[in-house]
Write a protein that holds these residues in place. Structure first.
Motif, short mmCIF file in Angstrom:
data_model
loop_
_atom_site.label_atom_id
_atom_site.label_comp_id
_atom_site.label_asym_id
_atom_site.label_seq_id
_atom_site.Cartn_x
_atom_site.Cartn_y
_atom_site.Cartn_z
N SER A 134 0.86 -1.19 0.00
CA SER A 134 0.00 0.00 0.00
C SER A 134 0.89 1.23 0.00
O SER A 134 1.77 1.39 0.85
CB SER A 134 -0.96 0.00 1.18
N SER B 151 -1.15 -1.04 -4.43
CA SER B 151 -2.31 -0.17 -4.42
C SER B 151 -1.80 1.25 -4.23
O SER B 151 -1.26 1.59 -3.18
CB SER B 151 -3.23 -0.59 -3.27
N LEU C 98 -2.39 5.06 -3.93
CA LEU C 98 -3.44 6.02 -3.55
C LEU C 98 -2.87 7.44 -3.56
O LEU C 98 -1.75 7.67 -3.11
CB LEU C 98 -3.91 5.65 -2.14
N ASN D 158 -4.10 11.60 -2.81
CA ASN D 158 -5.18 12.49 -2.39
C ASN D 158 -5.27 13.68 -3.32
O ASN D 158 -4.32 14.01 -4.02
CB ASN D 158 -4.96 12.97 -0.95
N THR E 213 -3.95 3.95 -8.56
CA THR E 213 -5.11 3.07 -8.41
C THR E 213 -6.35 3.89 -8.04
O THR E 213 -7.44 3.65 -8.53
CB THR E 213 -4.86 2.03 -7.29
N LYS E 214 -6.15 4.86 -7.14
CA LYS E 214 -7.31 5.63 -6.68
C LYS E 214 -6.91 7.06 -6.31
O LYS E 214 -5.92 7.28 -5.63
CB LYS E 214 -7.92 4.95 -5.47
N TYR E 215 -7.73 8.01 -6.77
CA TYR E 215 -7.59 9.40 -6.33
C TYR E 215 -8.67 9.65 -5.28
O TYR E 215 -9.82 9.27 -5.47
CB TYR E 215 -7.81 10.36 -7.49
N ALA E 216 -8.29 10.28 -4.16
CA ALA E 216 -9.26 10.51 -3.09
C ALA E 216 -9.34 11.99 -2.75
O ALA E 216 -8.32 12.61 -2.40
CB ALA E 216 -8.86 9.71 -1.86
N HIS F 134 -8.48 3.84 3.73
CA HIS F 134 -8.18 2.90 2.65
C HIS F 134 -7.12 1.87 3.00
O HIS F 134 -7.13 0.77 2.48
CB HIS F 134 -7.79 3.67 1.38
#
Ligand SMILES: [Zn+2]
Length: 460
Positions: A24, A62, A64, A66, A109-112, A216
Motif C-alpha cells: 500500500s 495499491s 493512492l 489524495n 489506483t485511486k484518487y481521493a 483505505h
C-alpha cells in the motif's frame, strides 16, 4: 533484493512489505487551484516509475493519491476569479488529470478527494481531542506538538526548531506552541464549510491525508511518498496525528522523497518568469523527452532544467531511435553473444539499488553502444536483435520513453484548401490553373502527388 532509501532512518533498507507481495503506497497529490508545472511533473513521474517497477517485480501495489480540493489557496484564488472554491477545485482537478494522462502516468489506483472524507477527518479530530493531543481555541482545533513524544523524528527537528517553521504553518494567536497546526478550521463568513461537533468549518491540510490513508489502508501501511519539501511540516504532522490516534508505530515503513527541480539554478516561481507548466512544455516537446530528462537523474537528487540538458536529452532520444530502427533491420550475424543478458542484469542491479535510474539508463546506453558496434561488423544475429527489442519493451513499461508512436503530421488548413481548389480545377479540366495551384502549394513547402489511391500531400 530491492533496497530503498528511507527518509525516516536516512539509510537504504531492504524492501519488505507488511503483507507478502501486497504494497500500500500513498503519495501526496495536488492542491487543485492552478495548472501543474514541470516540478510537479518530476514528482509524479518519479512515483509512476517506482510503482511501475514494483509491479514489474510482481508486487501488487495499491497506489493512492489524495486531491486537496479545499484549502486557503483555493479559497483565495476562487475569490480572485469570482467563482466558488469547489468549482475552481473541480476545474483544476480535471486539468491535473489531463496533464497526468499526457505524461503517461497511469499507475494511480485511486484518487481521493479531501472533501469526500469529511466524516473520517472529523472522527480523527475527535479521537485526538479525546486523547489530549488536540485543543480548541477561538478559530479552530489545533494539535499540540509538545504532547507527541516523537515529534520531529522524520525531519529531525525539535519542537523549538519547528517554531521557525516554513510556509503553510497556521497562524493563530491563541496557539500553545508556535509549531502547533490546525486540524479543523472554523469557517469565516462566506467560506465553504461542513458540519462538525464543534463549529462548522473545514479540515486543516495535514489531517486529510491520515484520514484518507486510515480509511483505505488502515493505521499503518508500507510506503508514503512526496516531494522533499513536504517532509516538514506536512509529513511530520501526519506521523504525529496517526501515531497518536492509533498508538501504533510506525505509521509508514518507508518514506520516499523526491528531489527538487530548478530552472537554470533557480526555484521555479511565477514572479521570476521561469514558471513552466506541463502543458506549455508538451506544446513544444514530446512527453518522452521530459520522462528521460527526469529519470536520468537519481530521484532524490536535484535536477536543474536548462537548455544544455534539453539538447543533450534530445540527442539521447535520437540515439535510441536510431538503434531501434537498426535492430529491426538486422538480418545476419553469428549466434548469440548474450548482450541482452548482461544488460538486463546491470539494469536490474541498478533498479534494485534504490531505483537508481541513471545507472539503469547508462546500462541501456552501454547496450546501444555495444549493439551498434556489433551491427556495424555484422555480428549481431537476428534472434538476438529480437531479444534486445523485447528487453527494451520490458524496460519501457517502467520508463515510457523508449518506444513511441510517430504523431500524425498535421497539414495546415490553408494547404488543404489549396489542394481542394486544385481538385476542383482538375475536375473542370482547368489544367493550367491546376498546375499553378500545385506550384503555389510547392512554394509553401508541400508536394502534391496524384496516385492511384488519390491525391497525397507531403511535407518537403
Ligand atoms: Zn499530503
Amino acid at each position: 533484493m530491492l533496497r530503498i532509501y528511507n527518509t525516516l532512518s536516512r539509510k537504504k533498507e531492504a524492501f519488505k512489505p507488511r503483507k507478502g507481495k501486497k504494497v500500500s503506497l500513498f503519495v501526496c497529490g495536488p492542491t487543485v487551484y492552478d495548472y501543474s508545472h514541470i516540478g510537479h511533473a518530476r514528482t509524479y513521474i518519479v512515483f509512476d516509475m517506482i510503482v511501475k517497477y514494483l509491479r514489474e517485480k510482481g508486487f501488487n501495489v495499491s497506489y493512492l493519491q489524495n486531491i486537496t480540493d479545499i484549502d486557503d489557496k483555493i479559497i483565495k484564488r476562487a475569490e480572485e476569479k469570482k467563482t466558488t472554491p469547489l468549482k475552481l477545485a473541480r476545474e483544476f482537478e480535471k486539468e491535473y488529470l489531463k496533464d497526468m494522462k499526457s505524461l503517461k502516468i497511469d499507475s494511480v489506483t485511486k484518487y481521493a478527494r479531501a472533501t469526500e472524507h469529511i466524516k473520517e477527518i472529523i472522527s480523527q479530530v475527535k479521537r485526538l481531542l479525546k486523547k489530549g493531543y488536540a485543543y480548541r481555541i477561538e478559530d479552530g482545533i489545533y494539535y499540540d506538538i509538545k504532547k507527541f513524544k516523537n515529534y520531529g523524528k522524520l525531519s529531525r527537528r525539535t519542537v523549538v526548531q519547528a517554531e521557525d517553521g516554513v510556509s503553510r504553518i497556521d497562524e493563530s494567536k491563541g496557539k500553545k506552541n508556535k509549531g502547533d497546526f490546525c486540524l479543523w478550521k472554523f469557517s469565516k463568513r462566506g467560506e465553504p464549510k461542513w458540519k462538525s461537533p464543534w463549529e462548522d468549518g473545514r479540515p486543516g491540510w495535514h489531517i486529510e491525508d491520515t484520514a484518507i490513508t486510515e480509511k483505505h489502508f488502515g493505521s499503518q501501511y508500507d510506503v508514503h511518498g512526496g516531494a522533499k519539501d513536504l517532509i516538514f511540516p506536512h509529513h511530520e504532522a501526519e506521523i504525529a496525528q496517526m501515531e497518536a490516534i492509533s498508538g501504533k508505530k510506525p505509521l509508514v515503513n518507508y518514506w520516499i522523497h523526491s528531489g527538487f527541480l530548478t530552472v537554470k539554478g533557480q526555484k521555479m516561481a511565477k514572479s521570476l518568469g521561469n514558471f513552466i507548466t506541463i502543458r506549455d512544455f508538451l506544446e513544444e516537446n514530446p512527453v518522452r523527452l521530459l520522462r528521460l530528462l527526469i529519470l536520468k537523474s537519481l530521484y532524490r537528487s536535484p535536477v536543474d532544467y536548462n537548455e544544455k540538458l534539453l539538447i543533450q536529452t534530445k540527442k539521447e532520444l535520437e540515439r535510441i531511435d536510431e538503434f531501434i530502427s537498426k535492430l529491426k533491420m538486422t538480418e545476419a550475424g553469428p549466434p548469440s553473444i548474450k548482450l541482452k543478458e548482461v544488460s538486463s542484469r546491470s539494469f536490474e542491479a541498478a533498479m534494485e539499488d534504490d531505483f537508481n535510474t541513471p545507472k539503469a539508463i547508462a546500462a541501456i546506453f552501454s547496450l546501444i553502444n555495444k549493439g551498434n558496434s556489433l551491427i556495424a561488423k555484422n555480428k549481431l544475429s537476428k534472434s538476438e536483435a529480437k531479444e534486445i527489442l523485447q528487453f527494451l519493451k520490458k524496460v519501457d513499461k517502467v520508463f515510457n520513453f523508449i518506444f513511441w508512436e510517430k504523431p500524425k503530421e498535421k497539414i495546415p488548413k490553408g494547404i488543404l484548401k489549396l489542394v481542394e481548389e486544385r481538385e476542383t480545377q482538375r475536375k473542370n479540366k482547368e489544367w493550367e490553373g491546376a498546375d499553378k495551384t500545385r506550384n503555389k502549394i510547392k512554394k509553401l513547402g508541400y508536394l502534391v502527388e496524384d496516385t492511384k489511391e488519390g491525391t497525397k500531400i507531403k511535407n518537403i
